[in-house]
Design a protein around this motif. Sequence first.
Motif, PDB file in Angstrom:
ATOM      1  N   CYS A 179      -0.397  10.754   2.101  1.00 55.09           N
ATOM      2  CA  CYS A 179       0.436   9.589   2.437  1.00 55.09           C
ATOM      3  C   CYS A 179       1.828   9.725   1.817  1.00 55.09           C
ATOM      4  O   CYS A 179       2.828   9.373   2.447  1.00 55.09           O
ATOM      5  CB  CYS A 179      -0.237   8.299   1.984  1.00 55.09           C
ATOM      6  N   ASN A 227      -3.832  10.174  -1.171  1.00 53.99           N
ATOM      7  CA  ASN A 227      -2.602   9.728  -1.825  1.00 53.99           C
ATOM      8  C   ASN A 227      -1.483  10.757  -1.627  1.00 53.99           C
ATOM      9  O   ASN A 227      -0.367  10.402  -1.259  1.00 53.99           O
ATOM     10  CB  ASN A 227      -2.845   9.492  -3.314  1.00 53.99           C
ATOM     11  N   HIS A 239      -6.926   4.080   8.125  1.00 54.13           N
ATOM     12  CA  HIS A 239      -7.462   4.583   6.868  1.00 54.13           C
ATOM     13  C   HIS A 239      -8.345   5.803   7.144  1.00 54.13           C
ATOM     14  O   HIS A 239      -8.226   6.845   6.481  1.00 54.13           O
ATOM     15  CB  HIS A 239      -8.258   3.482   6.176  1.00 54.13           C
ATOM     16  N   GLN A 263       4.304   2.232  -7.780  1.00 55.76           N
ATOM     17  CA  GLN A 263       3.052   1.843  -7.140  1.00 55.76           C
ATOM     18  C   GLN A 263       3.278   0.648  -6.236  1.00 55.76           C
ATOM     19  O   GLN A 263       4.108  -0.212  -6.528  1.00 55.76           O
ATOM     20  CB  GLN A 263       2.016   1.450  -8.185  1.00 55.76           C
ATOM     21  N   PHE A 264       2.548   0.623  -5.108  1.00 52.02           N
ATOM     22  CA  PHE A 264       2.495  -0.571  -4.287  1.00 52.02           C
ATOM     23  C   PHE A 264       1.185  -0.552  -3.501  1.00 52.02           C
ATOM     24  O   PHE A 264       0.617   0.495  -3.247  1.00 52.02           O
ATOM     25  CB  PHE A 264       3.709  -0.710  -3.360  1.00 52.02           C
ATOM     26  N   LYS A 265       0.706  -1.712  -3.167  1.00 51.98           N
ATOM     27  CA  LYS A 265      -0.552  -1.823  -2.444  1.00 51.98           C
ATOM     28  C   LYS A 265      -0.231  -2.109  -0.986  1.00 51.98           C
ATOM     29  O   LYS A 265       0.613  -2.950  -0.678  1.00 51.98           O
ATOM     30  CB  LYS A 265      -1.404  -2.960  -3.028  1.00 51.98           C
ATOM     31  N   LEU A 266      -0.908  -1.403  -0.107  1.00 56.50           N
ATOM     32  CA  LEU A 266      -0.639  -1.532   1.316  1.00 56.50           C
ATOM     33  C   LEU A 266      -1.950  -1.723   2.046  1.00 56.50           C
ATOM     34  O   LEU A 266      -2.860  -0.894   1.936  1.00 56.50           O
ATOM     35  CB  LEU A 266       0.062  -0.261   1.813  1.00 56.50           C
ATOM     36  N   ARG A 267      -2.055  -2.784   2.794  1.00 54.92           N
ATOM     37  CA  ARG A 267      -3.258  -3.022   3.600  1.00 54.92           C
ATOM     38  C   ARG A 267      -3.033  -2.410   4.972  1.00 54.92           C
ATOM     39  O   ARG A 267      -2.000  -2.646   5.597  1.00 54.92           O
ATOM     40  CB  ARG A 267      -3.540  -4.510   3.713  1.00 54.92           C
ATOM     41  N   SER A 320       7.819   0.473 -10.411  1.00 53.12           N
ATOM     42  CA  SER A 320       6.622   1.011 -11.076  1.00 53.12           C
ATOM     43  C   SER A 320       6.135   2.316 -10.448  1.00 53.12           C
ATOM     44  O   SER A 320       5.368   3.046 -11.068  1.00 53.12           O
ATOM     45  CB  SER A 320       5.488  -0.014 -11.012  1.00 53.12           C
TER      46      SER A 320
END
Length: 64
Positions: free
Chosen positions: A48, A45, A30, A20-24, A18
Amino acid sequence: MLEDGKEIPLPSDLQSYSGQFKLRIPKSLHRSLSIHAKEEGISMNQYCLYLLAKNDAEYKKERR
């Protein structure tokens, strides 16, 4: 790769990704990324993405 006797992998199917990916990440990281992105005048964004692409290129060089 053929000359080195290495197998050439088949191309990956990009449609299965996709983009997209979510990263904690820790709050401190941050904050640091946000500050550096602002210093560069770009979004976090974009910053990164730059860091990931740069690291990925270095990783590919090392594996050759």
